[in-house]
Design a protein around this motif. Structure first.
Motif, PDB file in Angstrom:
ATOM      1  N   ILE A   1      -2.114  -2.439   6.346  1.00  0.00           N
ATOM      2  CA  ILE A   1      -3.273  -1.665   5.910  1.00  0.00           C
ATOM      3  C   ILE A   1      -3.308  -1.676   4.390  1.00  0.00           C
ATOM      4  O   ILE A   1      -2.310  -1.365   3.737  1.00  0.00           O
ATOM      5  CB  ILE A   1      -3.223  -0.218   6.437  1.00  0.00           C
ATOM      6  CG1 ILE A   1      -3.197  -0.201   7.958  1.00  0.00           C
ATOM      7  CG2 ILE A   1      -4.425   0.577   5.938  1.00  0.00           C
ATOM      8  CD1 ILE A   1      -3.137   1.198   8.561  1.00  0.00           C
ATOM      9  N   ARG A   2      -4.480  -2.040   3.850  1.00  0.00           N
ATOM     10  CA  ARG A   2      -4.678  -2.065   2.396  1.00  0.00           C
ATOM     11  C   ARG A   2      -5.916  -1.246   2.052  1.00  0.00           C
ATOM     12  O   ARG A   2      -6.834  -1.095   2.857  1.00  0.00           O
ATOM     13  CB  ARG A   2      -4.860  -3.497   1.885  1.00  0.00           C
ATOM     14  CG  ARG A   2      -3.692  -4.415   2.167  1.00  0.00           C
ATOM     15  CD  ARG A   2      -3.837  -5.702   1.345  1.00  0.00           C
ATOM     16  NE  ARG A   2      -5.120  -6.350   1.575  1.00  0.00           N
ATOM     17  CZ  ARG A   2      -5.350  -7.246   2.525  1.00  0.00           C
ATOM     18  NH1 ARG A   2      -4.378  -7.570   3.360  1.00  0.00           N
ATOM     19  NH2 ARG A   2      -6.540  -7.793   2.653  1.00  0.00           N
ATOM     20  N   SER A   3      -5.944  -0.736   0.818  1.00  0.00           N
ATOM     21  CA  SER A   3      -7.100   0.021   0.357  1.00  0.00           C
ATOM     22  C   SER A   3      -7.041   0.174  -1.153  1.00  0.00           C
ATOM     23  O   SER A   3      -5.956   0.062  -1.760  1.00  0.00           O
ATOM     24  CB  SER A   3      -7.149   1.401   1.024  1.00  0.00           C
ATOM     25  OG  SER A   3      -8.216   2.177   0.518  1.00  0.00           O
ATOM     26  N   SER A   4      -8.199   0.424  -1.742  1.00  0.00           N
ATOM     27  CA  SER A   4      -8.250   0.716  -3.176  1.00  0.00           C
ATOM     28  C   SER A   4      -8.001   2.192  -3.463  1.00  0.00           C
ATOM     29  O   SER A   4      -7.964   2.593  -4.630  1.00  0.00           O
ATOM     30  CB  SER A   4      -9.617   0.309  -3.738  1.00  0.00           C
ATOM     31  OG  SER A   4     -10.658   1.008  -3.068  1.00  0.00           O
ATOM     32  N   ALA A   5      -7.846   3.002  -2.415  1.00  0.00           N
ATOM     33  CA  ALA A   5      -7.548   4.425  -2.603  1.00  0.00           C
ATOM     34  C   ALA A   5      -6.151   4.586  -3.191  1.00  0.00           C
ATOM     35  O   ALA A   5      -5.220   3.845  -2.853  1.00  0.00           O
ATOM     36  CB  ALA A   5      -7.655   5.173  -1.276  1.00  0.00           C
ATOM     37  N   THR A   6      -5.991   5.567  -4.042  1.00  0.00           N
ATOM     38  CA  THR A   6      -4.711   5.760  -4.744  1.00  0.00           C
ATOM     39  C   THR A   6      -3.909   6.954  -4.238  1.00  0.00           C
ATOM     40  O   THR A   6      -2.818   7.203  -4.745  1.00  0.00           O
ATOM     41  CB  THR A   6      -4.970   5.950  -6.251  1.00  0.00           C
ATOM     42  OG1 THR A   6      -5.860   7.058  -6.437  1.00  0.00           O
ATOM     43  CG2 THR A   6      -5.614   4.702  -6.842  1.00  0.00           C
ATOM     44  N   ASP A   7      -4.443   7.696  -3.265  1.00  0.00           N
ATOM     45  CA  ASP A   7      -3.739   8.879  -2.753  1.00  0.00           C
ATOM     46  C   ASP A   7      -3.584   8.790  -1.240  1.00  0.00           C
ATOM     47  O   ASP A   7      -4.176   9.577  -0.495  1.00  0.00           O
ATOM     48  CB  ASP A   7      -4.482  10.165  -3.123  1.00  0.00           C
ATOM     49  CG  ASP A   7      -4.527  10.402  -4.611  1.00  0.00           C
ATOM     50  OD1 ASP A   7      -3.453  10.328  -5.235  1.00  0.00           O
ATOM     51  OD2 ASP A   7      -5.620  10.653  -5.148  1.00  0.00           O
ATOM     52  N   PRO A   8      -2.779   7.843  -0.735  1.00  0.00           N
ATOM     53  CA  PRO A   8      -2.594   7.746   0.713  1.00  0.00           C
ATOM     54  C   PRO A   8      -1.485   8.676   1.199  1.00  0.00           C
ATOM     55  O   PRO A   8      -0.582   9.032   0.452  1.00  0.00           O
ATOM     56  CB  PRO A   8      -2.194   6.286   0.906  1.00  0.00           C
ATOM     57  CG  PRO A   8      -1.410   5.973  -0.337  1.00  0.00           C
ATOM     58  CD  PRO A   8      -2.064   6.761  -1.449  1.00  0.00           C
TER      59      PRO A   8
ATOM     60  N   VAL B   1       2.187   1.609  -3.735  1.00  0.00           N
ATOM     61  CA  VAL B   1       1.115   2.507  -4.149  1.00  0.00           C
ATOM     62  C   VAL B   1       1.018   2.463  -5.662  1.00  0.00           C
ATOM     63  O   VAL B   1       2.017   2.676  -6.362  1.00  0.00           O
ATOM     64  CB  VAL B   1       1.366   3.960  -3.670  1.00  0.00           C
ATOM     65  CG1 VAL B   1       0.217   4.866  -4.079  1.00  0.00           C
ATOM     66  CG2 VAL B   1       1.563   4.001  -2.155  1.00  0.00           C
ATOM     67  N   GLY B   2      -0.163   2.160  -6.162  1.00  0.00           N
ATOM     68  CA  GLY B   2      -0.350   2.055  -7.599  1.00  0.00           C
ATOM     69  C   GLY B   2      -1.742   2.481  -8.001  1.00  0.00           C
ATOM     70  O   GLY B   2      -2.547   2.942  -7.176  1.00  0.00           O
ATOM     71  N   PRO B   3      -2.071   2.334  -9.272  1.00  0.00           N
ATOM     72  CA  PRO B   3      -3.408   2.755  -9.744  1.00  0.00           C
ATOM     73  C   PRO B   3      -4.536   1.928  -9.161  1.00  0.00           C
ATOM     74  O   PRO B   3      -5.695   2.351  -9.198  1.00  0.00           O
ATOM     75  CB  PRO B   3      -3.304   2.578 -11.271  1.00  0.00           C
ATOM     76  CG  PRO B   3      -2.193   1.598 -11.468  1.00  0.00           C
ATOM     77  CD  PRO B   3      -1.221   1.828 -10.360  1.00  0.00           C
ATOM     78  N   ASP B   4      -4.224   0.730  -8.631  1.00  0.00           N
ATOM     79  CA  ASP B   4      -5.265  -0.125  -8.049  1.00  0.00           C
ATOM     80  C   ASP B   4      -5.379   0.034  -6.539  1.00  0.00           C
ATOM     81  O   ASP B   4      -6.203  -0.642  -5.910  1.00  0.00           O
ATOM     82  CB  ASP B   4      -4.986  -1.594  -8.383  1.00  0.00           C
ATOM     83  CG  ASP B   4      -5.018  -1.864  -9.879  1.00  0.00           C
ATOM     84  OD1 ASP B   4      -5.796  -1.191 -10.568  1.00  0.00           O
ATOM     85  OD2 ASP B   4      -4.261  -2.733 -10.347  1.00  0.00           O
ATOM     86  N   GLY B   5      -4.566   0.886  -5.934  1.00  0.00           N
ATOM     87  CA  GLY B   5      -4.634   1.085  -4.487  1.00  0.00           C
ATOM     88  C   GLY B   5      -3.256   1.017  -3.853  1.00  0.00           C
ATOM     89  O   GLY B   5      -2.232   1.182  -4.522  1.00  0.00           O
ATOM     90  N   PHE B   6      -3.229   0.752  -2.560  1.00  0.00           N
ATOM     91  CA  PHE B   6      -1.965   0.705  -1.841  1.00  0.00           C
ATOM     92  C   PHE B   6      -2.004  -0.380  -0.780  1.00  0.00           C
ATOM     93  O   PHE B   6      -3.076  -0.867  -0.373  1.00  0.00           O
ATOM     94  CB  PHE B   6      -1.663   2.053  -1.172  1.00  0.00           C
ATOM     95  CG  PHE B   6      -2.508   2.346   0.035  1.00  0.00           C
ATOM     96  CD1 PHE B   6      -2.115   1.949   1.312  1.00  0.00           C
ATOM     97  CD2 PHE B   6      -3.715   3.028  -0.089  1.00  0.00           C
ATOM     98  CE1 PHE B   6      -2.900   2.208   2.422  1.00  0.00           C
ATOM     99  CE2 PHE B   6      -4.501   3.291   1.019  1.00  0.00           C
ATOM    100  CZ  PHE B   6      -4.090   2.884   2.278  1.00  0.00           C
ATOM    101  N   ALA B   7      -0.815  -0.775  -0.348  1.00  0.00           N
ATOM    102  CA  ALA B   7      -0.637  -1.710   0.768  1.00  0.00           C
ATOM    103  C   ALA B   7       0.612  -1.264   1.523  1.00  0.00           C
ATOM    104  O   ALA B   7       1.642  -0.974   0.915  1.00  0.00           O
ATOM    105  CB  ALA B   7      -0.497  -3.146   0.275  1.00  0.00           C
ATOM    106  N   ALA B   8       0.502  -1.198   2.841  1.00  0.00           N
ATOM    107  CA  ALA B   8       1.625  -0.752   3.671  1.00  0.00           C
ATOM    108  C   ALA B   8       1.716  -1.653   4.893  1.00  0.00           C
ATOM    109  O   ALA B   8       0.711  -2.132   5.414  1.00  0.00           O
ATOM    110  CB  ALA B   8       1.450   0.703   4.094  1.00  0.00           C
TER     111      ALA B   8
END
Length: 451
Positions: free
Chosen positions: A231-238, A251-258
């Motif tokens: 799962i990837r997203s440009s959201a920064t607060d997962p 998790v970073g300022p450009d989004g997250f990947a898990a």
């Protein structure tokens, strides 16, 4: 001759400085208690506004889509009963290998002044159901009596109204038409299904692409014998949640990947099972309980932050009133009860302003504007009633420091209790240090007044 009168009983006199302290403390306590009434009214207003906000968000999510749980795909195969040829029993097969890739695009929808955090996810399922005939035989279903032409594949979705955009299923390299509903698996709720052609000489491979809208969380169930989810997203607060946590996350300022990986030994249901009523319900509950995924957070909820701030209202009142009391004790200054009441009203008005402004400009700006206005109002008023720029400056700096530290406490989710306790300890230590000689000082001032 008259007998002499008995001597009068001794009358215990209370030192003047003690009566002064008692009277001032009683007055301050009564005023502080009176200020609890407007704080309770503000809290009631907060509850009403929060309920209205929740109702507006619910209206948005009901139209867009709520929490989404993807609990498939499953291959459903009809098998004739060898002893009763007219009886057909359905069997469900989970994928031998399942790869899920989801890209979540966060969005903000507005209903008046209220904002709702939603998402639109592009999800792709790919994998294989393996050698279907061999898997059925291993589970106890005869491969010779399988009605291969009536097989169908289903994808249960918790909120099917969120299914938007193109939905595509590629089965053995061929596009297959999709239909709403779950066919014979209708007890699982809503979703999609398609009738597919099975070839016993080949593995049943598939690619299922879907776009689904939702709010809150997106969860995937590990229905494959080997399930891999990205799962990837440009959201920064997962917030990662569910039975299984991701093996890797960034998790970073450009989004997250898990990424998650789950094997069949970690599940509580078999890979192949009959659609008998009891078994289907048991598997459905087990699959729903095994979901995992992510929730996109919108940060600290503004109404919850305002509620937490109101809980510190007593701290503001006690700190400022105690400062005024110390000025009276050390300098001989006498303040009227109305002065305490006006300052307390200004401190209470800060919380109402914070609530009103946070609905329009956000919590951060609202806190800065409301705190600045309260500090300025109390500071100018103290300049008049305390009769000294140094005293009013001290109160202004003290109040500004408390507002600043409170903002830090409110923004700290996990360490707010530690920070709040430290602040209370520091204020208590300062009060104890400042009042260590207050009795002697007031006594001296009282003797000068008597003299």
């Amino acid at each position: 001759m008259d007998s002499p009168l008995p001597p009068p009983l001794p009358v215990e006199t209370v030192p003047l400085w003690r009566s002064i302290i008692a009277n001032r403390l009683v007055m301050i306590g009564l005023i502080a208690a009176t200020m609890m009434a407007p704080l309770r009214l503000i809290h009631g207003t907060l509850t009403d506004r929060s309920d209205r906000h929740d109702a507006a968000i619910q209206e948005v999510t009901e139209s867009w889509g709520g929490d989404q749980a993807l609990q498939g795909p499953w291959l459903l195969v009809p098998v004739k009963d060898g002893r009763q040829p007219t009886v057909v029993r359905w069997w469900a097969l989970g994928p031998e290998r399942l790869d899920v890739t989801a890209v979540m695009a966060p969005k903000v929808l507005q209903r008046g002044i209220h904002e709702a955090q939603v998402y639109s996810a592009a999800v792709e399922f790919s994998g294989t159901f393996g050698w279907v005939g061999a898997r059925l035989e291993a589970a106890g279903a005869s491969g010779d009596s399988v009605r291969w032409e009536d097989a169908r594949v289903v994808l249960p979705v918790s909120e099917p109204r969120g299914l938007r955009g193109p939905q595509a299923l590629i089965w053995e390299g061929t596009d297959v038409s999709l239909s709403p509903g779950l066919s014979v698996l209708n007890s699982w709720g809503g979703g999609m299904h398609a009738v597919v052609a099975l070839d016993t000489r080949e593995e049943a491979k598939f690619v299922w692409k879907t776009r689904i809208d939702g709010s809150g969380n997106l969860r995937v169930a590990p229905v494959g014998d080997e399930t891999a989810v990205m799962i990837r997203s440009s959201a920064t607060d997962p917030r990662f949640e569910g039975v299984f946590l991701p093996e890797t996350r960034e998790v970073g300022p450009d989004g997250f990947a898990a990424e998650w990986r789950v094997g069949r030994l970690a599940r509580t249901w078999a890979s192949v099972w009959p659609l008998a009523t009891n078994e289907a319900e048991r598997v459905r509950e087990a699959v729903a309980a095994s979901g995992f995924g992510v929730t996109l957070l919108a940060g600290v909820d503004d109404y919850r932050a305002v509620e937490r701030a109101i809980k510190y209202g007593v701290l503001f009142l006690v700190t400022v009133f105690a400062t005024f009391f110390l000025f009276e004790a050390w300098s001989g200054l006498t303040l009227h009860g109305l002065n305490y009441l006006m300052v307390g009203a200004a401190l209470c008005l800060f919380f109402l302003g914070l609530l009103a402004l946070s609905e329009v400009v956000g919590f951060g700006w609202a806190y800065g504007i409301a705190a600045g206005a309260a500090v300025a109002l109390v500071g100018f008023y103290c300049r008049a009633i305390l009769g000294s720029g140094r005293r009013s400056g001290f109160v202004t700096l003290l109040l500004g420091g408390i507002y600043g530290y409170l903002y830090l406490v409110l923004r700290l989710e996990d360490y707010s209790l530690v920070a709040g306790t430290a602040a209370l300890f520091g204020l208590l230590a300062g009060a104890m240090y400042a009042t260590r000689r207050v009795g002697r000082r007031i006594g001296a001032v009282s003797e000068e007044v008597v003299a």
